[in-house]
Design an enzyme around this catalytic site. Structure first.
Site, PDB file in Angstrom:
ATOM      1  N   ILE A   1       0.828  -1.210   0.000  1.00 17.84           N
ATOM      2  CA  ILE A   1       0.000   0.000   0.000  1.00 17.84           C
ATOM      3  C   ILE A   1       0.858   1.255   0.000  1.00 17.84           C
ATOM      4  O   ILE A   1       0.582   2.213  -0.742  1.00 17.84           O
ATOM      5  CB  ILE A   1      -0.964  -0.014   1.205  1.00 17.84           C
ATOM      6  CG1 ILE A   1      -1.966  -1.165   1.055  1.00 17.84           C
ATOM      7  CG2 ILE A   1      -1.701   1.312   1.320  1.00 17.84           C
ATOM      8  CD1 ILE A   1      -2.873  -1.353   2.256  1.00 17.84           C
TER       9      ILE A   1
ATOM     10  N   SER B   1       9.109  10.274   9.274  1.00 21.25           N
ATOM     11  CA  SER B   1       9.241   9.712  10.612  1.00 21.25           C
ATOM     12  C   SER B   1      10.175   8.510  10.622  1.00 21.25           C
ATOM     13  O   SER B   1      10.708   8.147  11.670  1.00 21.25           O
ATOM     14  CB  SER B   1       7.866   9.317  11.162  1.00 21.25           C
ATOM     15  OG  SER B   1       7.207   8.431  10.272  1.00 21.25           O
ATOM     16  N   GLU B   2      10.376   7.878   9.474  1.00 24.55           N
ATOM     17  CA  GLU B   2      11.305   6.760   9.338  1.00 24.55           C
ATOM     18  C   GLU B   2      12.225   7.028   8.154  1.00 24.55           C
ATOM     19  O   GLU B   2      11.752   7.378   7.067  1.00 24.55           O
ATOM     20  CB  GLU B   2      10.556   5.448   9.131  1.00 24.55           C
ATOM     21  CG  GLU B   2       9.699   5.025  10.323  1.00 24.55           C
ATOM     22  CD  GLU B   2       9.047   3.675  10.097  1.00 24.55           C
ATOM     23  OE1 GLU B   2       9.764   2.661  10.105  1.00 24.55           O
ATOM     24  OE2 GLU B   2       7.823   3.649   9.898  1.00 24.55           O
TER      25      GLU B   2
ATOM     26  N   TYR C   1      12.157   5.784   2.143  1.00 25.14           N
ATOM     27  CA  TYR C   1      11.885   6.622   0.977  1.00 25.14           C
ATOM     28  C   TYR C   1      12.964   6.609  -0.102  1.00 25.14           C
ATOM     29  O   TYR C   1      12.716   7.030  -1.226  1.00 25.14           O
ATOM     30  CB  TYR C   1      11.575   8.043   1.453  1.00 25.14           C
ATOM     31  CG  TYR C   1      10.330   8.067   2.306  1.00 25.14           C
ATOM     32  CD1 TYR C   1       9.071   8.093   1.728  1.00 25.14           C
ATOM     33  CD2 TYR C   1      10.413   7.964   3.694  1.00 25.14           C
ATOM     34  CE1 TYR C   1       7.925   8.050   2.505  1.00 25.14           C
ATOM     35  CE2 TYR C   1       9.265   7.928   4.478  1.00 25.14           C
ATOM     36  CZ  TYR C   1       8.028   7.969   3.879  1.00 25.14           C
ATOM     37  OH  TYR C   1       6.899   7.914   4.643  1.00 25.14           O
TER      38      TYR C   1
ATOM     39  N   TYR D   1       6.561  19.093   7.590  1.00 28.16           N
ATOM     40  CA  TYR D   1       5.360  19.168   6.750  1.00 28.16           C
ATOM     41  C   TYR D   1       4.923  17.779   6.361  1.00 28.16           C
ATOM     42  O   TYR D   1       5.593  16.797   6.641  1.00 28.16           O
ATOM     43  CB  TYR D   1       5.591  20.065   5.532  1.00 28.16           C
ATOM     44  CG  TYR D   1       6.613  19.592   4.520  1.00 28.16           C
ATOM     45  CD1 TYR D   1       6.232  18.751   3.482  1.00 28.16           C
ATOM     46  CD2 TYR D   1       7.939  20.002   4.575  1.00 28.16           C
ATOM     47  CE1 TYR D   1       7.156  18.337   2.521  1.00 28.16           C
ATOM     48  CE2 TYR D   1       8.877  19.600   3.635  1.00 28.16           C
ATOM     49  CZ  TYR D   1       8.477  18.769   2.618  1.00 28.16           C
ATOM     50  OH  TYR D   1       9.396  18.353   1.681  1.00 28.16           O
TER      51      TYR D   1
END
Length: 435
Positions: free
Chosen positions: A121, A146-147, A151, A435
């Site tokens: 997902i 946050s991790e 990415y 953000y």
């Protein structure tokens, strides 16, 4: 800049089909539907492990929510339930080296329910956003995370590292000089206004900055109903010798261990001048009864370590913060000023295909660049790197030599040095908000 409104774009067809194969519905939320919107906001809070938001908190976040493209994933059998995954996005200016701007697809609110992990997902969400941005002609995407391990696989690079300071005020002392100006306390409503206004005026001075928004400033100023520390927030502003507001700081003070000694946490310090920066730091470090000052999201070239008597009283921890992802390579590389001439052929790999190829980058003595695709592949390639590494290099805050040493750039030493000289940005790039 740009008039692109992300809310006008439909859900990405490829991600729609991929998720439909798992009996999941992928759709852009209709923000005019209050019930649907509230379910999305509650699912996002759950995804970030936050408390169940009150009606007041939902109302507080609604303006920012309605200004964005909010995309949810739903069980096809329960389309009116809370989404099992969320993501939101909007188009915003990104400051580039030299003070210019480029449109950026800002991505936020990425959550996947703990009940739906390991089903691809997150991949569908991230790749869907990148395809939507590229189809709209937005040349670069960005996010804060946050991790830090997720990415890179989508081509994002940790382009904007920031500092966290922890100061032992008794050891550090103060060595800065007094500038011409004065400090004064302000109420939280005024603080929010001043933070936003100063940030907007100052953001063009550093690559990597983006504009904030109203609830960002009111939240930092302690006006968010979901902020458990809201009643501790105080604010000051700095006025120069002519009476103009040039800086502001939001902070909290908390007692440490019942000792009647305190820690001061800087929520945000914004300043247009060095005098304003120094005056705000001095206020924090010389505050009565305060033994420790902490401040995050400070630029790597912050003057704080040089404003104290003993720099060993200042602990500076560098960490990742702003991540960038180039989509339109020629547009992005032409958008900034460079610090030295350069003429190289770059071989760029891109797992999603947006920017893959051989590219000739030429930078003149005036710091401006031309970029052209090398048709048919180049016989002589000076440097090979992936799009994540190039996105890092573009911002100008991470050395090409460091990326080369980590195996992220394949090139001869003289080419690496030339890349370093050309891409370095002054002052150091920064992103001082989430953000």
């Amino acid at each position: 800049m740009t008039s692109i409104d992300s809310r006008e774009l439909p859900a990405d067809p490829a991600s729609t089909d991929r998720l439909a194969a798992q009996s999941l519905t992928y759709r852009v939320v209709d923000t005019a539907d209050r019930a649907q919107s509230e379910r999305f906001q509650r699912a996002m809070s759950r995804g970030f492990l936050g408390a169940e938001p009150s009606d007041e908190a939902i109302a507080f976040g609604r303006p920012a929510f309605e200004a964005r493209r909010n995309t949810g994933v739903y069980e096809a059998s329960a389309p009116n339930a809370q989404p099992v995954a969320t993501i939101d996005s909007w188009v915003t200016p990104l400051t580039t080296a030299g003070g210019g701007e480029i449109p950026m697809w800002a991505i936020s609110g990425v959550t996947v329910s703990a009940t739906h992990r390991r089903r691809g997902i997150a991949r569908a969400l991230l790749e869907g956003e990148l395809r939507a941005a590229a189809s709209a002609g937005v040349p670069i995407a960005g996010l804060t995370v946050s991790e830090a391990t997720i990415y890179g696989r989508y081509g994002f690079g940790s382009a904007l590292p920031m500092s966290r300071f922890t100061v032992d005020t008794r050891r550090a002392g103060w060595a800065g000089t007094a500038g011409d100006g004065r400090l004064e306390y302000v109420d939280r409503e005024t603080l929010a206004t001043e933070l936003g206004a100063i940030h907007e005026r100052a953001r063009s001075s550093r690559a990597g900055q983006i504009p904030g928004w109203a609830t960002r400033w009111t939240g930092i100023a302690g006006l968010s109903p979901s902020d458990t520390d809201r009643d501790k927030v105080r604010g000051i502003r700095f006025l120069d010798g002519a009476g103009a507001v040039r800086g502001a700081m939001a902070f909290t003070v908390s007692e440490r261990g019942g000792s009647f000694r305190f820690g001061l946490d800087v929520r945000l310090l914004v300043a247009e001048t060095q005098d304003a920066t120094a005056a705000l730091w001095r206020f924090a470090l010389q505050h009565d009864l305060v033994d420790e000052v902490t401040a995050d999201l400070r630029p790597l070239d912050d003057s704080l370590p040089w404003l104290v008597h003993d720099p060993r009283g200042v602990k500076q921890t560098v960490h990742d913060h702003g991540w960038l992802r180039i989509l339109d390579l020629p547009t992005v590389l032409r958008s900034r000023d460079y610090s030295a001439p350069l003429d190289v052929v770059l071989r760029v790999s891109d797992p999603l295909g947006f920017a893959a190829g051989d590219w000739r980058l030429q930078i003149g003595n005036d710091g401006t660049a031309t970029v052209a695709a090398v048709e048919g592949g180049a016989s002589e390639v000076d440097a090979a790197l992936d799009i994540s590494a190039l996105s890092i290099l573009f911002a100008g805050g991470v050395r090409a030599a460091a990326l080369h040493g980590a195996g992220r750039i394949a090139a001869a030493a003289p080419i690496v040095e030339s890349l370093d000289r050309a891409f370095v940005s002054f002052p150091s790039p920064a992103l001082d908000i989430w953000y």
